[in-house]
Every structure is written in structure tokens, then in C-alpha cells.
Design an enzyme around this catalytic site. Sequence first.
Site, PDB file in Angstrom:
ATOM      1  N   ARG A 296      25.368  -2.788  28.450  1.00  0.00           N
ATOM      2  CA  ARG A 296      25.657  -3.065  27.036  1.00  0.00           C
ATOM      3  C   ARG A 296      25.937  -1.785  26.254  1.00  0.00           C
ATOM      4  NH1 ARG A 296      21.739  -8.245  26.139  1.00  0.00           N
ATOM      5  NH2 ARG A 296      23.364  -9.726  26.677  1.00  0.00           N
TER       6      ARG A 296
ATOM      7  N   LYS B  72      21.574 -27.742  33.715  1.00  0.00           N
ATOM      8  CA  LYS B  72      21.363 -29.031  33.049  1.00  0.00           C
ATOM      9  C   LYS B  72      22.520 -29.505  32.190  1.00  0.00           C
ATOM     10  CE  LYS B  72      16.412 -28.439  32.261  1.00  0.00           C
ATOM     11  NZ  LYS B  72      15.661 -27.966  31.075  1.00  0.00           N
TER      12      LYS B  72
ATOM     13  N   GLY C   3      25.536 -16.601  30.136  1.00  0.00           N
ATOM     14  CA  GLY C   3      24.785 -15.461  30.671  1.00  0.00           C
ATOM     15  C   GLY C   3      24.652 -15.469  32.181  1.00  0.00           C
TER      16      GLY C   3
ATOM     17  N   GLY D 170      24.514 -16.776  24.924  1.00  0.00           N
ATOM     18  CA  GLY D 170      24.350 -17.843  23.934  1.00  0.00           C
ATOM     19  C   GLY D 170      25.525 -17.917  22.977  1.00  0.00           C
TER      20      GLY D 170
HETATM   21  P1  ADP Z   1      24.837 -20.067  32.054  1.00  0.00           P
HETATM   22  O1  ADP Z   1      23.725 -19.120  31.672  1.00  0.00           O
HETATM   23  O2  ADP Z   1      25.983 -19.358  32.696  1.00  0.00           O
HETATM   24  O3  ADP Z   1      25.250 -20.929  30.906  1.00  0.00           O
HETATM   25  P2  ADP Z   1      22.970 -21.997  33.115  1.00  0.00           P
HETATM   26  O4  ADP Z   1      21.847 -21.279  32.465  1.00  0.00           O
HETATM   27  O5  ADP Z   1      23.354 -23.297  32.565  1.00  0.00           O
HETATM   28  O6  ADP Z   1      24.263 -21.032  33.198  1.00  0.00           O
HETATM   29  O7  ADP Z   1      22.636 -22.302  34.643  1.00  0.00           O
HETATM   30  C1  ADP Z   1      22.249 -21.323  35.573  1.00  0.00           C
HETATM   31  C2  ADP Z   1      21.227 -21.853  36.535  1.00  0.00           C
HETATM   32  O8  ADP Z   1      21.618 -23.089  37.104  1.00  0.00           O
HETATM   33  C3  ADP Z   1      21.023 -20.907  37.679  1.00  0.00           C
HETATM   34  O9  ADP Z   1      19.754 -20.308  37.558  1.00  0.00           O
HETATM   35  C4  ADP Z   1      21.126 -21.795  38.912  1.00  0.00           C
HETATM   36  O10 ADP Z   1      20.133 -21.533  39.872  1.00  0.00           O
HETATM   37  C5  ADP Z   1      20.962 -23.194  38.348  1.00  0.00           C
HETATM   38  N1  ADP Z   1      21.566 -24.209  39.234  1.00  0.00           N
HETATM   39  C6  ADP Z   1      22.844 -24.283  39.647  1.00  0.00           C
HETATM   40  N2  ADP Z   1      23.019 -25.307  40.503  1.00  0.00           N
HETATM   41  C7  ADP Z   1      21.826 -25.930  40.638  1.00  0.00           C
HETATM   42  C8  ADP Z   1      21.372 -27.047  41.396  1.00  0.00           C
HETATM   43  N3  ADP Z   1      22.189 -27.730  42.186  1.00  0.00           N
HETATM   44  N4  ADP Z   1      20.067 -27.372  41.280  1.00  0.00           N
HETATM   45  C9  ADP Z   1      19.250 -26.680  40.486  1.00  0.00           C
HETATM   46  N5  ADP Z   1      19.613 -25.609  39.745  1.00  0.00           N
HETATM   47  C10 ADP Z   1      20.892 -25.226  39.820  1.00  0.00           C
HETATM   48 MG    MG Z   2      21.606 -19.435  31.364  1.00  0.00          MG
END
Ligand code: ADP
Ligand code: MG
Length: 395
Positions: free
Chosen positions: A36, A198, A352, A375
Site C-alpha cells: 500500500r 457466501k 480483498g 470493501g
Molecule cells: P472477496 O474478499 O474477494 O470478496 P470473499 O471474502 O467473498 O472474497 O470469499 C473468499 C473466501 O471464500 C475464501 O476465504 C475462500 O476460502 C472461501 N471459499 C471459496 N470457495 C469456497 C467453498 N467452496 N467452500 C467454502 N469456502 C469457500
Molecule cells: Mg473477503
Amino acid sequence: MAKKSVTDLNVKGKKVLVRVDFNVPMKDGAITNDNRIVQALPTLKHLLAEGAKVIAFSHLGKVKTEEDRLTKTLKPVAVRLGELLDQDVKFVPETRGEALENAIAAMNDGEILVFENTRFESGETKNDPELGKYWASLGDLFVNDAFGTAHRAHASNKGIAAHLETAAGFLMEKEINFIGGVVDAPERPLVAILGGAKVSDKIGVIENLIEKADKILIGGGMMFTFLKALDQNIGKSLLEADKVDLAKSLIEKAEAKGVKLLLPIDVVASKEFSNDSEFRTVAVADIAADEMGLDIGAESVKLFAKELEGAKTVVWNGPMGVFEMPNFAKGTIGICESIAGLKNAITIIGGGDSAAAAMDLGFADQFTHISTGGGASLEYLEGKVLPGVESISEK
Ligand code: ADP
Ligand code: MG
């Protein structure tokens, strides 16, 4: 309308307040990743070269206790910044008062000062009008380069901007052009790849992108709630039972809009949520009752790669699987490779964990833009107005 850029300002001899994002990860008083700080350099170097007096500031972590005031000091950041700029960086361990004001008054053109963690002021996160006005009084112009906090209305962004001519720094400008570009006027076809843990975290993103994208490819943990909505088999994979109806309505909405919404056809399944447990790739229909899907399978990677062909803009948010465990990282790697291989496409990562995944997996240079704000990029993709962006002056 276009936002004012740092290059639109006449900064010579001016005191320029610069809100940067120096919220770096720290362990035992040491910076563990200076990315950063590195990202903030172009704007700071530009201002210094133009002969501005640069007053830089940022938050660092959450400040709740007295102990936080000891561990969340920006001092180590100022030291590292000095090394990276190869120039003296004066650190003032205050967020207001005489010592800070005197240090600013003593600055010469082309010098830089960093003051203490903005969150040491309780009014920062409340956008206390007095605090924003006070900080604004310390400078002549304001440059906001902190995209990572642009989704928050704080004194150090929106508060100051209410009193001074405000421009976007280079990093902020890039985020507005790319992430803003996806939601405002994408080059088509626009393909969105969405994953992560999720559905509930991504409802806003999916709803907004259904309005904008030509295709939506869904992987990650949230795919199972969508598969369930289509009455498919998911074994004991991650399921948000209370979101099945929502997933159904999103599928219907996509259909009604003529947006192609695709789900994986195979998964990497295991009986335990562990890299040490056995795993196998199976068609969705064959996931056993005691198995959970932890990644998309090779056939799904192929299917998604095919759907990516010809895309002019690709936006990706959310890993395809539990990429932190090597056995379940192949889907995410495969998608990274497919996106990286696209010719003539603008490729963007928001979120992130997705950004971290792409960088950890060695794809940092192979995307057009990897957002620096987790975020903030999600809220931008949701179509929300970001206070930190909105408060930048128009050209
Ligand atoms: P971002 O930060 O890019 O928006 P998220 O926080 O929504 O992404 O999701 C990241 C997490 O999702 C990771 O820690 C990953 O392990 C989890 N993940 C991805 N696929 C699965 C799965 N099939 N079951 C459980 N967790 C998952
Ligand atoms: Mg995340």
C-alpha cells in the site's frame, strides 16, 4: 462528469494535504507487506517533483483501546516511506495542535511530512465536522488517493473535501476509471465471474451486475446455494438455506434480462474442510451425501474459459474455491490463467480475497487492474455512491 485529477492542480509552493491508504499489515511493530505504501508513491512523487509541500496522512487499523495507540502508530510507515522515496520524511506523532502546525509552517517546497494515525481522533470515523474543518485548515489543496476507505464518510476524506478544492490521486483515478468503468459504461461483452464464500455477502454485487453484465459465471462457496435453488445435489457443501429463494429469484431475473448465468458442472469434493483429507473431482450430480465441494472442477474451468472468450471486459470477484488450501486452489488458478490469457479485454479484480489470491498465485501483472480496496470495490460494484469518490471536485 469527470473528477478532478491531481494533474489538474497547480501545486507549486502549496501545502497539499494527501489522504493516502497506509493501512498496511503489521506484526510486532514491523510492516509485513508494504504494497500500500508502494501504491501511494506515484501521487506523492508527482507532488514532490512539482514543488508541493506534501502533508500525508492515513488511518492504520482500528483504534479502540489505549494499547492501540501504541501499536497503531504510523511511525514505521513514515520510516519505510522515507526509504522508498529516498528522501527525508518528517513524522509528527500528533493529529492536531501546535507541534503539527509548526512543523507544517517550517516546510520547504518539495518536502514531505506524515502525521499520526487519523483514527487516534475519535471524530475521524464519525466525520466530525470540526475535525474535517481543522484538518482542511492545515493545507491549501486536498488530494484523496485512499480508495480503500472511499466507501466511508470520514473526516479525513469527505470532511476535508467539504472545505478545499479536492482532486483524485493517481491510484484513486485508476480505481474510478476501472471499477467505476465496469458499473458506468463497460465495453461489451462484459463477463462477471463471482465466487467467494457466501451469497449473503454478494447479494448487492450480483443484483447490480445482473443489470450490467452479458454473462455471469458463479463459483466459490456460493455456487451451492444457487445449485440448491435449481434442485441440484450438493452433499454437505456450504449452503445458506435462507438464501435459496433469493438465489432462485436472481436466476429468474437473469433469465428475464437475457443475461447468461452459468454454474459449475463439476467440483473438487472432500469429506473434511481440510487440505489433508482425501479429495476427488466429481460431476455435481455425483457429490456424495457426506462430501462437500471445495473448488470448481476442471470441466467447469474449461466451461468458464470458453464463456470468457471474446469478452471485452471481465470483472472478477471472489475465489472459485478454498484457494488457501493448495488442493482446492486449482479452480481459482485456472480462472486466473484464462483471464490472463484474454487478448483485447479489460480485466479487473475487485474484492480483498480475490486480489490477494491473484497476487499470491503470481498473477499480479497479468490483469489490467487489481483493486486496492476490498470493501470499497465491492460497494462500487454494488452500484453504491462512494462518499470518498463523490466528494472529489468535478473537473
Ligand atoms: P472477496 O474478499 O474477494 O470478496 P470473499 O471474502 O467473498 O472474497 O470469499 C473468499 C473466501 O471464500 C475464501 O476465504 C475462500 O476460502 C472461501 N471459499 C471459496 N470457495 C469456497 C467453498 N467452496 N467452500 C467454502 N469456502 C469457500
Ligand atoms: Mg473477503
